[in-house]
Design an enzyme around this catalytic site. Structure first.
Site, PDB file in Angstrom:
ATOM      1  N   GLY A  99     -21.450  -0.541  36.505  1.00  0.00           N
ATOM      2  CA  GLY A  99     -21.050  -1.675  35.047  1.00  0.00           C
ATOM      3  C   GLY A  99     -19.859  -3.224  35.191  1.00  0.00           C
ATOM      4  CG  ASP A 134     -12.761 -13.835  42.039  1.00  0.00           C
ATOM      5  OD1 ASP A 134     -13.721 -12.982  40.984  1.00  0.00           O
ATOM      6  OD2 ASP A 134     -12.298 -13.979  42.233  1.00  0.00           O
ATOM      7  CG  ASP A 261     -27.001  -1.792  40.150  1.00  0.00           C
ATOM      8  OD1 ASP A 261     -27.213  -0.601  40.937  1.00  0.00           O
ATOM      9  OD2 ASP A 261     -26.092  -2.920  40.479  1.00  0.00           O
TER      10      ASP A 261
END
Length: 498
Positions: A99, A134, A261
């Site tokens: 994702g 992060d 991806d």
């Protein structure tokens, strides 16, 4: 370029009118969230050619509100920010759910061509898909993606675009502390092969159909009339991917991380990380230091493109309905790739016709280049200056080779081949110069611009972009940017963290 955020009171909602078609998909396809604010943002650079695609004038980047929007600090009306979910195969291994781990889609805006263009902020903070990261991007990697996106577009290669970089003095820890940045990426869609794999491997065929219907209706409406639109979708994506691989090979571009991806359902070059342009020709060159097994080496890119299309075909199998129909959609890859590469290589050599022994001429050329580690870009550019009846003009080209006698023998064959079609020196050079770039984004050029930018001097980023936007022009004032890389550049390495 003026970077004073107080220069203009023009608001982002007046400059960009957002919608978000992807946000209309059901909740499992994405997570709605706001970007994490970027402290004290400032404009590093903006691409005017990318801005023109969505109707932005140069003065738009003097707007404090637009810079706040492109840093993720302010939400423009209608944008509905979100992070998309997808899965994928990474280095050939199923990685499960991935994702948008540091990218947030703001939405889509009207494009000058009458379509829509999605705007995505890379480095906009953590999302539910960050996997302990992060969510930030550093200035170094942002500059590389920004410059290469625009350089590829100028080379005529299908790609996402980069609108702007916004920087900050905020630090993020990588191998060492580095300042952060946000790059605004643009594409009609950021849907990936892995977007389909996510629903297939989770056995959610209704969601798979929803996504396929969304992609076909929005980006391939001509396929709605096909007997089997899902088979037609796979066939068209396979064709586009084959052509994209041929474009990469012809210009010496190496992506570095061809995971499913990172593969665009629109056939775009997507997600610039440890990329590189071939310098000393080595077909097995690996541009990604992380890729220890060489899965994504230059000469393996075409077969990996094919492999990735098979992975997409597997995901679409429940919609297509049969293995036979799926295989039929995939079957055109090799022929499409071969024909496109052949077309591009003939153009690079200034050959206007096809002859029976052309493959032998090309194979001999690449073997010579490999034996002498000839610079890929310089070879093809200098080849355009070869003259049929003046071997003395070969000197700059000939000097690239260690074995000059072997080059002379090949050049004799090449001249004979040109004479078969009555080639004319001047017109051939014009044609070859229009497809063999003089300037590409060499790693050392990017590194020089990065080091200056890390000291708040963004002039080299701007200059390099201007050069790369016209890669086929001579630009004599910038000739040093087309020279062989310096010795210190040999130690440069890029990895997945870049």
């Amino acid at each position: 370029m003026n970077t004073d955020l107080a220069t203009s009171e023009t608001s982002a909602h007046e400059l960009l009118h957002f919608a978000n078609a992807f946000a209309g998909l059901p909740t499992p396809f994405h997570t709605r969230l706001l970007p994490t604010p970027l402290p004290a943002p400032y404009l590093v650079d903006a691409s005017q050619s990318a801005a023109q695609l969505i109707g932005l004038e140069p003065a738009a980047f003097e707007s404090a509100d637009l810079i706040q929007t492109l840093s993720g600090n302010r939400t423009a009306a209608g944008s509905q920010p979100l992070a998309a979910v997808y899965s994928g195969h990474q280095f050939g291994v199923w990685a499960g759910q991935l994702g948008d781990g540091r990218a947030i889609l703001l939405g889509d805006v009207a494009a000058a061509n009458g379509g829509r263009m999605e705007l995505q902020l890379k480095g906009a903070g953590a999302t539910p898909y960050s996997r302990m990261g992060d969510g930030r991007a550093v200035l170094r990697s942002s500059i590389r993606e920004y410059l290469c996106s625009e350089a590829m577009a100028a080379l005529g290669i299908s790609t996402s675009r980069a609108l702007a970089i916004v920087g900050s003095d905020q630090l993020a820890m990588r191998e060492r502390p580095e300042t952060t940045a946000v790059v605004t990426r643009m594409a009609p869609s950021f849907v990936r092969f892995g977007s389909f794999e996510h629903w297939y491997y989770n056995n959610q065929h209704d969601a798979l159909k929803t996504l396929a219907d969304y992609v076909i209706a929005g980006f391939y409406p001509e396929l709605l009339a096909a007997d089997n639109p899902y088979q037609a979708l796979l066939a068209e994506v396979t064709r586009r991917t084959a052509h994209l691989m041929a474009q990469w090979q012809a210009v010496g571009f190496m992506h570095g991380v061809m995971n499913t991806d990172n593969m665009s359902i629109l056939g775009l070059t997507l997600d610039y990380g440890p990329f590189g342009f071939m310098e000393a020709y080595d077909p097995s060159h690996i541009c990604n230091h992380t890729d220890q097994q060489g899965r994504y080496a230059y000469n393996k890119q075409p077969q990996i493109g094919h492999w990735n299309c098979f992975a997409l075909g597997q995901a679409l199998l429940p919609l297509i309905g049969s293995v036979e129909a799926t295989e039929a959609a995939l079957s055109g890859y090799q022929a499409q790739y071969g024909a496109k590469l052949d077309e591009l290589l003939h153009a690079k050599l200034g050959l206007a016709t096809q002859q029976a022994d052309d493959d032998k001429l090309l194979d001999a050329m690449f073997a010579l280049m490999q034996a002498s580690h000839v610079d890929f870009t310089l070879f093809f550019r200098r080849l355009g200056a070869l003259r049929l009846d003046d071997a003395g003009a070969d000197a700059p080209l000939r000097d690239l080779f260690l074995d000059r006698a072997a080059f002379d023998a090949w050049a004799l064959q090449y001249r004979a081949r040109l004479k078969l079609e009555n080639s004319r020196d001047d017109s051939r050079k014009l044609a070859m110069d229009s497809c063999n770039p003089k300037y590409v984004l060499r790693n050392y050029l990017a590194q020089t611009a990065i080091e200056q930018a890390q000291n708040k001097d963004f002039s080299e980023v701007r200059k390099l972009l201007e050069i790369l936007e016209n890669p086929f022009d001579e630009q004599p004032q910038h000739a040093k940017y087309a020279e062989l890389p310096p010795d210190w550049a040999r130690g440069l390495e890029v990895s997945c963290s870049s």
